[in-house]
Write a protein that holds these residues in place. Sequence first.
Motif, PDB file in Angstrom:
ATOM      1  N   MET A  41       0.827  -1.207   0.000  1.00  8.97           N
ATOM      2  CA  MET A  41       0.000   0.000   0.000  1.00  8.97           C
ATOM      3  C   MET A  41       0.861   1.257   0.000  1.00  8.97           C
ATOM      4  O   MET A  41       0.607   2.198  -0.745  1.00  8.97           O
ATOM      5  CB  MET A  41      -0.933  -0.014   1.212  1.00  8.97           C
ATOM      6  N   ASP A  42       1.899   1.256   0.824  1.00  9.93           N
ATOM      7  CA  ASP A  42       2.774   2.429   0.896  1.00  9.93           C
ATOM      8  C   ASP A  42       3.983   2.090   1.761  1.00  9.93           C
ATOM      9  O   ASP A  42       3.894   1.258   2.669  1.00  9.93           O
ATOM     10  CB  ASP A  42       2.030   3.628   1.490  1.00  9.93           C
ATOM     11  N   ILE A  43       5.113   2.743   1.448  1.00 10.15           N
ATOM     12  CA  ILE A  43       6.313   2.598   2.267  1.00 10.15           C
ATOM     13  C   ILE A  43       6.672   3.980   2.798  1.00 10.15           C
ATOM     14  O   ILE A  43       7.099   4.852   2.033  1.00 10.15           O
ATOM     15  CB  ILE A  43       7.492   2.020   1.457  1.00 10.15           C
ATOM     16  N   PRO A  44       6.486   4.223   4.088  1.00 10.46           N
ATOM     17  CA  PRO A  44       6.817   5.537   4.655  1.00 10.46           C
ATOM     18  C   PRO A  44       8.309   5.822   4.496  1.00 10.46           C
ATOM     19  O   PRO A  44       9.143   4.976   4.848  1.00 10.46           O
ATOM     20  CB  PRO A  44       6.441   5.387   6.138  1.00 10.46           C
ATOM     21  N   PRO A  45       8.676   6.972   3.961  1.00  9.87           N
ATOM     22  CA  PRO A  45      10.099   7.284   3.758  1.00  9.87           C
ATOM     23  C   PRO A  45      10.939   7.134   5.022  1.00  9.87           C
ATOM     24  O   PRO A  45      12.086   6.679   4.951  1.00  9.87           O
ATOM     25  CB  PRO A  45      10.060   8.745   3.278  1.00  9.87           C
ATOM     26  N   TYR A  46      10.375   7.495   6.167  1.00 10.47           N
ATOM     27  CA  TYR A  46      11.137   7.432   7.414  1.00 10.47           C
ATOM     28  C   TYR A  46      11.533   5.999   7.759  1.00 10.47           C
ATOM     29  O   TYR A  46      12.577   5.757   8.369  1.00 10.47           O
ATOM     30  CB  TYR A  46      10.313   8.039   8.554  1.00 10.47           C
ATOM     31  N   HIS A  47      10.702   5.036   7.362  1.00 14.60           N
ATOM     32  CA  HIS A  47      10.962   3.630   7.694  1.00 14.60           C
ATOM     33  C   HIS A  47      11.418   2.822   6.474  1.00 14.60           C
ATOM     34  O   HIS A  47      11.458   1.594   6.533  1.00 14.60           O
ATOM     35  CB  HIS A  47       9.702   2.984   8.276  1.00 14.60           C
ATOM     36  N   ARG A  48      11.767   3.497   5.387  1.00 18.28           N
ATOM     37  CA  ARG A  48      12.096   2.784   4.150  1.00 18.28           C
ATOM     38  C   ARG A  48      13.251   1.799   4.350  1.00 18.28           C
ATOM     39  O   ARG A  48      13.213   0.673   3.843  1.00 18.28           O
ATOM     40  CB  ARG A  48      12.425   3.780   3.039  1.00 18.28           C
ATOM     41  N   GLY A  49      14.277   2.198   5.066  1.00 19.53           N
ATOM     42  CA  GLY A  49      15.418   1.312   5.279  1.00 19.53           C
ATOM     43  C   GLY A  49      15.022   0.020   5.972  1.00 19.53           C
ATOM     44  O   GLY A  49      15.445  -1.076   5.578  1.00 19.53           O
ATOM     45  N   GLU A  50      14.199   0.133   7.006  1.00 16.95           N
ATOM     46  CA  GLU A  50      13.753  -1.053   7.739  1.00 16.95           C
ATOM     47  C   GLU A  50      12.809  -1.909   6.893  1.00 16.95           C
ATOM     48  O   GLU A  50      12.871  -3.145   6.928  1.00 16.95           O
ATOM     49  CB  GLU A  50      13.050  -0.617   9.028  1.00 16.95           C
ATOM     50  N   VAL A  51      11.943  -1.240   6.132  1.00 23.45           N
ATOM     51  CA  VAL A  51      11.007  -1.984   5.283  1.00 23.45           C
ATOM     52  C   VAL A  51      11.766  -2.744   4.202  1.00 23.45           C
ATOM     53  O   VAL A  51      11.493  -3.925   3.943  1.00 23.45           O
ATOM     54  CB  VAL A  51       9.963  -1.039   4.653  1.00 23.45           C
ATOM     55  N   TRP A  52      12.719  -2.084   3.567  1.00 25.74           N
ATOM     56  CA  TRP A  52      13.507  -2.762   2.537  1.00 25.74           C
ATOM     57  C   TRP A  52      14.228  -3.979   3.107  1.00 25.74           C
ATOM     58  O   TRP A  52      14.292  -5.032   2.469  1.00 25.74           O
ATOM     59  CB  TRP A  52      14.526  -1.794   1.938  1.00 25.74           C
ATOM     60  N   ALA A  53      14.768  -3.836   4.298  1.00 27.46           N
ATOM     61  CA  ALA A  53      15.461  -4.966   4.925  1.00 27.46           C
ATOM     62  C   ALA A  53      14.499  -6.136   5.128  1.00 27.46           C
ATOM     63  O   ALA A  53      14.848  -7.304   4.899  1.00 27.46           O
ATOM     64  CB  ALA A  53      16.064  -4.537   6.262  1.00 27.46           C
ATOM     65  N   ALA A  54      13.273  -5.822   5.529  1.00 26.03           N
ATOM     66  CA  ALA A  54      12.272  -6.874   5.723  1.00 26.03           C
ATOM     67  C   ALA A  54      11.886  -7.510   4.390  1.00 26.03           C
ATOM     68  O   ALA A  54      11.739  -8.735   4.290  1.00 26.03           O
ATOM     69  CB  ALA A  54      11.039  -6.295   6.412  1.00 26.03           C
TER      70      ALA A  54
END
Length: 391
Positions: free
Chosen positions: A18-31
């Motif tokens: 749905m969306d990837i918040p820029p602030y958490h992009r690094g953590e989301v990409w890792a996941a």
Amino acid sequence: MFKAYPYYRSRIVADAHMDIPPYHRGEVWAALLGVDGDTISTYAEIDKVTPTSTDRQIEVDIPRCHQYDELLSSPRAHQKFTRLLKAWVVSHPGLVYWQGLDSLTAPFLYLNFNNEALAYACLTAFIKKYLHKFFLRDNSAVIQEYLAKFCHLVAFHDPLLFSHLASIGFVPELYAIPWFLTMYTHVFPLSQIFHVWDTLLLHPASLALCVAAAILRHLRHQLLDFSFNDCILLFSDMPDINIEQVVKDSVDLHLETPVSLLYRHHAPPSSDRDTEQHLSGPLNDLSSITLAEQRSEICGRISGADVVRLSEALPGSLLVVDTRPQHLFQTGSLMNAWNAPGELWMREGDSPSEDGGPQLVLEQAKLRAVGKMAVVVMGTKAAHHLTLQVS
């Protein structure tokens, strides 16, 4: 959710669609990349100090890598770049440093500036999935297969554009290798790479090919009017493009492309169950196709099972040309297939016969193809080079 990772990985992936918040992009990409375990200890154990044969090239590349960005152009960033690149080289003795690895590292360093270990883990996981075997010392077979698949993809979706580019000699070897080797980080700024990779990381590795096809689609009207020199100038410095539209088009192209058309010998083992199911079984076996055959064929091959799926999903939109001899065709074929034995087709360089036989077959094929979404040639390879003309 991130504190409960990897337990909540499936939820993170669902939210990322749905969306990837820029602030958490690094953590989301890792996941999304499946990074797990004690990344800090793993990174700490790697020797990042001892000189290596690639140090000089790394020193040359870093000052040219996304230096428009204030953070990445800082002295501290250069130090981190060096450690990350040396760590990757040292920990992958079977692979080598190719120019472009610095560009691949940039997004992960930017997003994890204060966590080098996570940046390294993400870089390693990304290359394993999206650039499998690209960093072999001799990667020519891998690159050539990738370029052949890209040609087949463009020919499948836009035969007119493919034919024009081929006629002027503007082949992917002249422009697309930096795209693929760096997953577009060498040609787009970070602000656009974030949008591309947000979507790329949610899809199989084959989506990267569709991104390139979407770029050509975006520039289609210009390219159709351009000469060889015009195309060279256009791609010498990537023009401004609507990256959001390119990403959307790439996903659409991926959905519309038969899975087997994107099959590669050098692809990483798939973790996508749908892909594995599509490419299993006797009707899907494409493993015997050689690189030489892939490069010589204008139109890519798709599996028998994909032909059946297309004909069922799009009834009336597919022209199936069965080029087997008539006696074999009569033993059984796909419903509504048209039998045009291979020996009747005019081959490249042939002159029309007095009775117009081969030319007549070609004209009939063109008439039958009117209004069709795609043309599939099955049977012998005699007519494969004519598919684009029919399309």
